[in-house]
Design an enzyme around this catalytic site. Structure first.
Site, PDB file in Angstrom:
ATOM      1  N   CYS A 196      -4.823  12.165  12.871  1.00 17.29           N
ATOM      2  CA  CYS A 196      -5.611  10.935  12.956  1.00 17.29           C
ATOM      3  C   CYS A 196      -5.328  10.358  14.347  1.00 17.29           C
ATOM      4  O   CYS A 196      -4.560  10.906  15.125  1.00 17.29           O
ATOM      5  CB  CYS A 196      -5.201   9.960  11.852  1.00 17.29           C
ATOM      6  SG  CYS A 196      -3.533   9.382  12.033  1.00 17.29           S
TER       7      CYS A 196
ATOM      8  N   LYS B 227       0.849  -1.207   0.000  1.00 18.60           N
ATOM      9  CA  LYS B 227       0.000   0.000   0.000  1.00 18.60           C
ATOM     10  C   LYS B 227       0.883   1.254   0.000  1.00 18.60           C
ATOM     11  O   LYS B 227       0.665   2.176  -0.790  1.00 18.60           O
ATOM     12  CB  LYS B 227      -0.890   0.012   1.233  1.00 18.60           C
ATOM     13  CG  LYS B 227      -1.573   1.323   1.546  1.00 18.60           C
ATOM     14  CD  LYS B 227      -2.438   1.251   2.782  1.00 18.60           C
ATOM     15  CE  LYS B 227      -1.719   1.434   4.074  1.00 18.60           C
ATOM     16  NZ  LYS B 227      -1.388   2.814   4.452  1.00 18.60           N
ATOM     17  N   ASN B 228       1.907   1.232   0.854  1.00 20.40           N
ATOM     18  CA  ASN B 228       2.687   2.467   1.062  1.00 20.40           C
ATOM     19  C   ASN B 228       3.722   2.719  -0.028  1.00 20.40           C
ATOM     20  O   ASN B 228       4.350   3.761  -0.044  1.00 20.40           O
ATOM     21  CB  ASN B 228       3.339   2.452   2.440  1.00 20.40           C
ATOM     22  CG  ASN B 228       2.285   2.577   3.531  1.00 20.40           C
ATOM     23  OD1 ASN B 228       1.117   2.867   3.247  1.00 20.40           O
ATOM     24  ND2 ASN B 228       2.680   2.322   4.756  1.00 20.40           N
TER      25      ASN B 228
ATOM     26  N   ASP C 162       4.725   0.554  12.250  1.00 19.43           N
ATOM     27  CA  ASP C 162       3.510  -0.103  11.733  1.00 19.43           C
ATOM     28  C   ASP C 162       3.381  -1.546  12.200  1.00 19.43           C
ATOM     29  O   ASP C 162       2.378  -2.193  11.912  1.00 19.43           O
ATOM     30  CB  ASP C 162       3.496  -0.061  10.202  1.00 19.43           C
ATOM     31  CG  ASP C 162       3.322   1.356   9.688  1.00 19.43           C
ATOM     32  OD1 ASP C 162       3.517   1.585   8.484  1.00 19.43           O
ATOM     33  OD2 ASP C 162       3.009   2.238  10.504  1.00 19.43           O
TER      34      ASP C 162
ATOM     35  N   ARG D 231       0.354  14.273  12.904  1.00 17.60           N
ATOM     36  CA  ARG D 231       0.676  14.128  11.476  1.00 17.60           C
ATOM     37  C   ARG D 231       0.975  15.474  10.776  1.00 17.60           C
ATOM     38  O   ARG D 231       0.296  15.876   9.849  1.00 17.60           O
ATOM     39  CB  ARG D 231      -0.422  13.364  10.729  1.00 17.60           C
ATOM     40  CG  ARG D 231      -0.957  12.109  11.371  1.00 17.60           C
ATOM     41  CD  ARG D 231       0.076  11.006  11.578  1.00 17.60           C
ATOM     42  NE  ARG D 231       0.553  10.399  10.364  1.00 17.60           N
ATOM     43  CZ  ARG D 231      -0.021   9.363   9.759  1.00 17.60           C
ATOM     44  NH1 ARG D 231      -1.112   8.875  10.234  1.00 17.60           N
ATOM     45  NH2 ARG D 231       0.508   8.828   8.667  1.00 17.60           N
TER      46      ARG D 231
ATOM     47  N   ARG E  97      -8.621  -0.689   4.869  1.00 20.95           N
ATOM     48  CA  ARG E  97      -7.807   0.358   4.250  1.00 20.95           C
ATOM     49  C   ARG E  97      -6.449  -0.182   3.838  1.00 20.95           C
ATOM     50  O   ARG E  97      -5.822   0.310   2.907  1.00 20.95           O
ATOM     51  CB  ARG E  97      -7.598   1.516   5.239  1.00 20.95           C
ATOM     52  CG  ARG E  97      -8.848   2.202   5.660  1.00 20.95           C
ATOM     53  CD  ARG E  97      -8.548   3.435   6.446  1.00 20.95           C
ATOM     54  NE  ARG E  97      -7.567   4.255   5.723  1.00 20.95           N
ATOM     55  CZ  ARG E  97      -7.139   5.433   6.135  1.00 20.95           C
ATOM     56  NH1 ARG E  97      -7.571   5.932   7.258  1.00 20.95           N
ATOM     57  NH2 ARG E  97      -6.271   6.128   5.433  1.00 20.95           N
TER      58      ARG E  97
END
Ligand code: EPZ
Length: 430
Positions: free
Chosen positions: A117, A22-23, A308, A122, A400
């Site tokens: 978030c 994803k990243n 993560d 952030r 997500r």
């Protein structure tokens, strides 16, 4: 809205293939703004965040077409549009990655400030600092970053903040530097594999980037970049999550399409905990242990232990034979999963930027709420091993970043049901 109902107690066994990263996919999709022609990306995961960015690119005159399997076709149709709206950017922070390519290619960008978030504030001060160094005029107006520059001049940029470098900040600066006049030096660049993958993609398009994978990048600006076909690297955090699944259920899982060198810190900690990790060419076999040893972990920028993976290790270490401490040096507030794990019988105390985890003999199934992407994964891992049934609401958070997660886990012997959460049906205002 969906919820997961998990019957605990299964020891996971078998093989699973992780999806594309994803990243890596998100900044690479944004980089297609720079290309002339039709780009084909392979191994693009089917995720909510990818859909959001596809929608943002669509509003920026970039057509994004999903092809069969995991391929995607991206082409610039109209390069007069420069606004990325709040309603979409606020749904997915990484949308800020369109800022650099818009400024470089269209000389103007108006991107909503992503906002915070649950894992932290952030900020994007380093993004702004870096882009300003190219001579861009950047202001913040009514919640939007507005950037303009007739042309970008090379610069020497140091990307160091209170918590180390910045992954998407490095991506933004890199995507601006590739079309800037002269040679740009980026010091203290993030060197996560996802940044290296973006740099590899840009070089295939004709960029001239040196130092890929290191904290110092040298970028010689070019006049144009061509569209290419490119395959995205596998998702190392998804792979790491399945490694922890094998460890926490005392199972035996072979993770395919996994680049072990992207997970050195995670594999090192799993081995310290007593878990067996056999690295193979494109896969890793992970075998659990009867006794989970307590460890100390500090999250750090790559190649340090990834933030993560912090929540997932909280679940695993909840069952350790002793006291573990996990310190969060990237997002000090990233502990929303602690309260929910404690509802399942874990004994975790948050002490400042650390979680002190007193191992318990077992976890028990409970009703819990997902709060963010990796916290959701931690709750699924806890539900897999807990005694009895666990119900996790708001699983859109997990959708997500994990493609078909319950299908992949159930193929390994888990018992996860996805159900409509009637209590959380949002009634549209008439
Ligand atoms: C990327 O976010 C990832 N997201 C995150 O993964 C990951 O947790 C994070 O990097 C750290 O590895 C994507 O790549 C899409 P940062 P990013 O800028 O780029 C501070 C997931 O679960 N900072 O590297 O937004 C910041 O507050 C997500 O997939 C500044 O101070 O993270 C944080 O403490 C969650 N100023 C630290 O640096 C800035 O201008 C690292 O942030 C930018 C960041």
């Amino acid at each position: 809205m969906d919820k997961f109902v998990i019957a605990g107690g299964a020891r996971l066994k078998g093989a699973v293939r992780v999806s594309g990263s994803k990243n890596a996919a998100l900044p690479i999709m944004a980089a297609c703004i720079l290309a002339q022609g039709k780009t084909v990306l392979k191994n693009v995961p089917r995720l909510f965040d990818i859909e959001i960015l596809s929608e943002i690119l669509g509003k920026l005159g970039v057509s994004v077409k999903r092809l069969p399997n995991s391929d995607m076709e991206i082409q610039v149709i109209d390069d007069s549009k420069c606004v990325a709206d709040y309603d979409l950017v606020s749904k997915m922070r990484a949308s800020i990655c369109v800022l650099g390519p818009l400024l470089a290619k269209r000389h103007e960008a108006k991107v909503s400030l992503p906002g915070g978030c649950v894992i932290g504030v952030r900020p994007i001060d380093l993004h702004i600092k870096g882009l300003s160094a190219f001579g861009a005029n950047i202001t913040v107006e009514h919640g939007y970053v507005v950037a303009r520059a007739k042309k970008l001049k090379s610069a020497e940029i140091y990307l160091g903040g209170m918590f180390g470098s910045t992954v998407t900040g490095t991506a933004n600066i890199l995507m601006a530097a590739v079309l800037a006049e002269g040679t740009t030096i980026i010091e203290n660049a993030a060197c996560e594999p996802e940044v290296a993958d973006l740099a590899g993609f840009l070089n295939k398009m004709g960029a001239k980037i040196k130092g890929i994978g290191t904290h110092k990048l040298l970028v010689k600006g070019v006049r144009r970049l061509k569209a290419v076909t490119y395959s995205i690297i596998p998702d190392r955090i998804e792979a790491g999550t399945f490694m922890v699944a094998a460890a926490v259920t005392n199972g035996n899982i072979t993770i395919e399409n996994c680049i072990a060198e992207h997970l050195t810190a995670v594999i090192d900690k799993l081995r310290e905990i007593g878990v067996t990790v056999n690295k193979k060419k494109n896969s890793c076999q992970v075998i659990g242990t009867d006794r989970i040893k307590p460890v100390y972990i500090s999250t750090l920028p790559y190649p340090g232990f990834p933030t993560d993976m912090q929540a997932q290790f909280c679940s695993l270490l909840s069952l350790a034979d002793g006291i573990s401490v996990i310190t969060e040096r990237v997002y000090p507030d990233r502990f929303m999963h602690v309260a929910e794990l404690n509802r399942m019988g874990a004994n975790i105390k948050k002490e400042g930027e650390s979680a002190v985890i007193v191992g318990v003999k077992k976890l028990s199934g409970a009703q819990v709420i997902a709060s963010d992407l990796r916290a959701s994964a931690a709750l699924v891992l806890a539900g897999l091993v807990a005694e009895g049934q666990t119900e996790i609401t708001r699983v859109y958070h997990i959708d997500r970043g994990y493609e078909k997660i319950e299908e992949k886990f159930n193929k390994l012997g888990a018992r996860i049901q996805r159900k409509l959460d009637k209590k959380l049906i949002v009634v549209e205002e008439k």
